[in-house]
Scaffold this motif. Structure first.
Motif: not given
Length: 243
Positions: A138-161
């Motif tokens: 799932v795009p965004g989980l890789g950013q969560l893994y390395i603690h890029r929270i802002v990018t992770a949240f943004f990417v996950i929201v848009w991949i769901v949309a």
């Protein structure tokens, strides 16, 4: 809310990501507000101008249909902002590279640990391949893994949309049931064509930033060992071999 650092980047690669999807180049530079604005602008104008839909028709050889479906009321404001995103990301990369070189000479100390009411963040070594694998799930989980929270949240929201409006998951379910024709018919290509860009960005961003975070971690360790454990009189003479 995340690990952000300045490091050397290739301006042409950043500009290429802005060309692939306006906003991605700025997100790679951690210029979040500008990246978010350009990303949302791209989605809104692209959908209303039918750019992705015209691309699908052009791939099928239906050039006249592609020309007829484009909405010039939206298309004419698409081009200048698209060019600006590419130019601005290139210019900003060049500037940040200069700032990085100046910061390197100052040897400024790094903040490697922080505690806030919402998160605990610390500098640590991570596996770049693992970051890529999570981004593939799932795009965004890789950013969560390395603690890029802002990018992770943004990417996950848009991949769901994108999944919701493209009916992508519904098409996959029908595909597993063997209903290939029905799976193809439910897809909305104007939303589906956003997937390659956001998947590619999530994978690239998570991999590159994991590598750079690891470099920063090793740099901090070297400096800590040098300051706290190395003898002040220790010197390596030119041409001398260290055993």
């Amino acid at each position: 809310m995340g690990t952000t650092q300045i490091h050397l980047r290739n301006p042409y690669i950043i500009a290429w990501w802005s060309a692939a999807f306006p906003g991605f180049g700025h997100l790679l530079l951690s210029k979040y507000l500008r990246g978010f604005v350009l990303f949302v602008w791209e989605v809104v104008v692209n959908v209303h101008a039918n750019v992705n839909l015209a691309m699908v028709y052009s791939f099928q050889g239906e050039i006249e249909m592609a020309k007829n479906i484009l909405d010039t009321r939206w298309l004419l404001i698409y081009i200048p902002v698209y060019i600006f995103a590419i130019w601005d990301s290139y210019r900003t990369t060049v500037d940040l590279n200069k700032i990085y070189l100046l910061a390197e000479r100052e040897e400024h100390p790094f903040n490697t640990f922080s505690i806030s009411p919402l998160e605990i963040n610390y500098l640590d070594k991570r596996n770049p391949i693992l970051a890529v694998i999570w981004s593939l799930f799932v795009p965004g989980l890789g950013q969560l893994y390395i603690h890029r929270i802002v990018t992770a949240f943004f990417v996950i929201v848009w991949i769901v949309a994108f999944s919701y409006y493209s009916y992508g998951l519904q098409a996959i379910s029908l595909l597993f049931l063997g209903e290939i024709q029905k799976a193809t018919s439910v897809l909305k290509p104007e939303w589906l064509l956003f997937f390659p860009s956001i998947y590619g960005f999530a994978i690239y961003d998570s991999y590159v930033n994991t590598v750079e975070n690891n470099k920063l971690y090793e740099k901090v360790q070297r400096k800590y060992l040098k300051v706290n454990y190395q003898d002040p009189t220790f010197k390596i003479l030119k041409g001398q071999k260290v055993k």
